[in-house]
Motif scaffolding. Structure first.
Motif, mmCIF file in Angstrom:
data_model
loop_
_atom_site.group_PDB
_atom_site.id
_atom_site.type_symbol
_atom_site.label_atom_id
_atom_site.label_comp_id
_atom_site.label_asym_id
_atom_site.label_seq_id
_atom_site.Cartn_x
_atom_site.Cartn_y
_atom_site.Cartn_z
ATOM 1 N N VAL A 1 -43.890 -19.080 -12.894
ATOM 2 C CA VAL A 1 -43.935 -20.410 -12.287
ATOM 3 C C VAL A 1 -42.547 -20.734 -11.745
ATOM 4 O O VAL A 1 -41.539 -20.539 -12.422
ATOM 5 C CB VAL A 1 -44.393 -21.470 -13.317
ATOM 6 C CG1 VAL A 1 -44.278 -22.861 -12.732
ATOM 7 C CG2 VAL A 1 -45.822 -21.200 -13.754
ATOM 8 N N GLY A 2 -42.509 -21.189 -10.490
ATOM 9 C CA GLY A 2 -41.243 -21.540 -9.847
ATOM 10 C C GLY A 2 -40.627 -20.437 -9.009
ATOM 11 O O GLY A 2 -39.588 -20.632 -8.392
ATOM 12 N N THR A 3 -41.280 -19.275 -8.981
ATOM 13 C CA THR A 3 -40.730 -18.193 -8.162
ATOM 14 C C THR A 3 -41.468 -18.101 -6.834
ATOM 15 O O THR A 3 -42.624 -18.487 -6.703
ATOM 16 C CB THR A 3 -40.797 -16.820 -8.867
ATOM 17 O OG1 THR A 3 -42.138 -16.516 -9.218
ATOM 18 C CG2 THR A 3 -39.908 -16.785 -10.094
ATOM 19 N N LEU A 4 -40.747 -17.578 -5.867
ATOM 20 C CA LEU A 4 -41.278 -17.278 -4.544
ATOM 21 C C LEU A 4 -41.465 -15.769 -4.513
ATOM 22 O O LEU A 4 -40.520 -15.015 -4.750
ATOM 23 C CB LEU A 4 -40.286 -17.738 -3.477
ATOM 24 C CG LEU A 4 -40.666 -17.557 -2.018
ATOM 25 C CD1 LEU A 4 -41.920 -18.347 -1.675
ATOM 26 C CD2 LEU A 4 -39.512 -18.013 -1.122
ATOM 27 N N VAL A 5 -42.704 -15.339 -4.281
ATOM 28 C CA VAL A 5 -43.029 -13.916 -4.352
ATOM 29 C C VAL A 5 -43.438 -13.429 -2.963
ATOM 30 O O VAL A 5 -44.353 -13.980 -2.350
ATOM 31 C CB VAL A 5 -44.169 -13.652 -5.358
ATOM 32 C CG1 VAL A 5 -44.476 -12.163 -5.439
ATOM 33 C CG2 VAL A 5 -43.822 -14.212 -6.729
ATOM 34 N N GLN A 6 -42.763 -12.381 -2.500
ATOM 35 C CA GLN A 6 -43.078 -11.757 -1.210
ATOM 36 C C GLN A 6 -43.894 -10.505 -1.482
ATOM 37 O O GLN A 6 -43.508 -9.667 -2.305
ATOM 38 C CB GLN A 6 -41.785 -11.366 -0.496
ATOM 39 C CG GLN A 6 -41.987 -10.541 0.776
ATOM 40 C CD GLN A 6 -42.367 -11.403 1.955
ATOM 41 O OE1 GLN A 6 -41.634 -12.312 2.303
ATOM 42 N NE2 GLN A 6 -43.478 -11.112 2.576
ATOM 43 N N THR A 7 -45.059 -10.414 -0.817
ATOM 44 C CA THR A 7 -45.847 -9.184 -0.869
ATOM 45 C C THR A 7 -45.983 -8.674 0.562
ATOM 46 O O THR A 7 -45.574 -9.349 1.512
ATOM 47 C CB THR A 7 -47.259 -9.398 -1.474
ATOM 48 O OG1 THR A 7 -48.071 -10.083 -0.529
ATOM 49 C CG2 THR A 7 -47.195 -10.157 -2.789
ATOM 50 N N ASN A 8 -46.594 -7.523 0.702
ATOM 51 C CA ASN A 8 -46.839 -6.986 2.041
ATOM 52 C C ASN A 8 -47.844 -7.834 2.813
ATOM 53 O O ASN A 8 -47.977 -7.700 4.018
ATOM 54 C CB ASN A 8 -47.317 -5.532 1.960
ATOM 55 C CG ASN A 8 -48.569 -5.388 1.117
ATOM 56 O OD1 ASN A 8 -48.615 -5.834 -0.033
ATOM 57 N ND2 ASN A 8 -49.589 -4.763 1.675
ATOM 58 N N VAL A 9 -48.547 -8.748 2.121
ATOM 59 C CA VAL A 9 -49.549 -9.592 2.766
ATOM 60 C C VAL A 9 -49.020 -10.989 3.057
ATOM 61 O O VAL A 9 -49.383 -11.600 4.059
ATOM 62 C CB VAL A 9 -50.833 -9.654 1.902
ATOM 63 C CG1 VAL A 9 -51.830 -10.640 2.455
ATOM 64 C CG2 VAL A 9 -51.451 -8.265 1.798
ATOM 65 N N GLY A 10 -48.161 -11.522 2.197
ATOM 66 C CA GLY A 10 -47.676 -12.874 2.419
ATOM 67 C C GLY A 10 -46.669 -13.342 1.389
ATOM 68 O O GLY A 10 -46.260 -12.590 0.504
ATOM 69 N N LEU A 11 -46.291 -14.610 1.532
ATOM 70 C CA LEU A 11 -45.347 -15.263 0.615
ATOM 71 C C LEU A 11 -46.105 -16.266 -0.243
ATOM 72 O O LEU A 11 -46.900 -17.057 0.275
ATOM 73 C CB LEU A 11 -44.282 -16.016 1.417
ATOM 74 C CG LEU A 11 -43.039 -15.261 1.832
ATOM 75 C CD1 LEU A 11 -42.262 -16.054 2.867
ATOM 76 C CD2 LEU A 11 -42.150 -14.985 0.627
ATOM 77 N N TYR A 12 -45.820 -16.245 -1.541
ATOM 78 C CA TYR A 12 -46.476 -17.136 -2.485
ATOM 79 C C TYR A 12 -45.428 -17.849 -3.331
ATOM 80 O O TYR A 12 -44.540 -17.206 -3.886
ATOM 81 C CB TYR A 12 -47.405 -16.349 -3.426
ATOM 82 C CG TYR A 12 -48.436 -15.518 -2.714
ATOM 83 C CD1 TYR A 12 -49.649 -16.073 -2.319
ATOM 84 C CD2 TYR A 12 -48.205 -14.170 -2.416
ATOM 85 C CE1 TYR A 12 -50.605 -15.311 -1.663
ATOM 86 C CE2 TYR A 12 -49.158 -13.405 -1.763
ATOM 87 C CZ TYR A 12 -50.347 -13.985 -1.395
ATOM 88 O OH TYR A 12 -51.287 -13.222 -0.751
ATOM 89 N N PHE A 13 -45.569 -19.160 -3.437
ATOM 90 C CA PHE A 13 -44.726 -19.946 -4.329
ATOM 91 C C PHE A 13 -45.628 -20.388 -5.476
ATOM 92 O O PHE A 13 -46.627 -21.081 -5.264
ATOM 93 C CB PHE A 13 -44.143 -21.158 -3.600
ATOM 94 C CG PHE A 13 -43.223 -21.999 -4.437
ATOM 95 C CD1 PHE A 13 -42.068 -21.468 -4.994
ATOM 96 C CD2 PHE A 13 -43.510 -23.336 -4.661
ATOM 97 C CE1 PHE A 13 -41.214 -22.250 -5.761
ATOM 98 C CE2 PHE A 13 -42.661 -24.129 -5.427
ATOM 99 C CZ PHE A 13 -41.504 -23.582 -5.978
ATOM 100 N N ILE A 14 -45.292 -19.966 -6.686
ATOM 101 C CA ILE A 14 -46.136 -20.252 -7.839
ATOM 102 C C ILE A 14 -45.734 -21.606 -8.420
ATOM 103 O O ILE A 14 -44.647 -21.752 -8.975
ATOM 104 C CB ILE A 14 -46.026 -19.133 -8.900
ATOM 105 C CG1 ILE A 14 -46.345 -17.776 -8.281
ATOM 106 C CG2 ILE A 14 -46.958 -19.419 -10.074
ATOM 107 C CD1 ILE A 14 -46.071 -16.578 -9.180
ATOM 108 N N ALA A 15 -46.624 -22.582 -8.256
ATOM 109 C CA ALA A 15 -46.327 -23.935 -8.709
ATOM 110 C C ALA A 15 -47.607 -24.672 -9.101
ATOM 111 O O ALA A 15 -47.927 -24.807 -10.269
ATOM 112 C CB ALA A 15 -45.573 -24.705 -7.629
ATOM 113 N N THR A 16 -48.331 -25.162 -8.110
ATOM 114 C CA THR A 16 -49.600 -25.865 -8.299
ATOM 115 C C THR A 16 -50.430 -25.630 -7.044
ATOM 116 O O THR A 16 -49.890 -25.200 -6.029
ATOM 117 C CB THR A 16 -49.373 -27.366 -8.566
ATOM 118 O OG1 THR A 16 -50.600 -27.971 -8.950
ATOM 119 C CG2 THR A 16 -48.803 -28.081 -7.374
ATOM 120 N N SER A 17 -51.698 -25.890 -7.101
ATOM 121 C CA SER A 17 -52.564 -25.616 -5.945
ATOM 122 C C SER A 17 -52.341 -26.628 -4.833
ATOM 123 O O SER A 17 -52.765 -27.772 -4.938
ATOM 124 C CB SER A 17 -54.035 -25.634 -6.362
ATOM 125 O OG SER A 17 -54.329 -24.508 -7.136
#
Length: 156
Positions: free
Chosen positions: A94-110
């Motif tokens: 929670v609180g990290t920004l994750v880069q994958t080969n498909v996209g960027l995800y910020f884990i927080a809330t929906s």
């Protein structure tokens, strides 16, 4: 982590906070309106109709109370993220920004997709299916979501 990614995370968190606060405000307003309807409802000559109306209003009140509780939980989680925004980690949490080969995800809330600069970043809950797959992943880890192979290339 470069300062640029800290700024992006700050903007994402601010967006999530604003949207959550707006959601709380809208739910509280709807709850107040439903409560007003309940107290303003006067018994008419059609007794069954009155009881049905009161029951429907009570169901609305219960639904809004549940939504308000969930929105306040989301707000509290976001406020906890703020304290950990600038901490470095090599594990998705929670609180990290994750880069994958498909996209960027910020884990927080929906919240869903948010455009920052030229990038679409998905603000996701750790409880969402993709959030559950991302939590605990490290750079180089792979996973499959919606039949699409993804590989973590960076964690900020």
């Amino acid at each position: 982590m470069t300062n640029n990614y800290f700024d992006i995370k700050r903007e994402l968190l601010d967006t999530a906070l604003k949207r959550t606060e707006d959601r709380i405000s809208m739910i509280a307003s709807a709850l107040e309106t439903a409560r007003d309807s309940s107290t303003d409802d006067t018994k008419s000559s059609a007794g069954d109709k009155y009881e049905t109306s009161r029951e429907m209003i009570q169901q609305d009140i219960n639904r809004y109370q549940k939504q308000l509780l969930e929105a306040n939980k989301d707000l509290q989680q976001l406020l906890h993220i703020e304290a950990a925004l600038n901490s470095d980690t090599d594990v998705a949490r929670v609180g990290t920004l994750v880069q994958t080969n498909v996209g960027l995800y910020f884990i927080a809330t929906s919240i869903g997709a948010v455009k920052i600069g030229d990038s679409n970043i998905f603000i996701i809950s750790p409880l969402a299916p993709i959030g559950q797959l991302l939590i605990g992943k490290k750079i180089g880890d792979s996973f499959v979501f919606n039949n699409i192979d993804q590989k973590v290339s960076a964690i900020y």
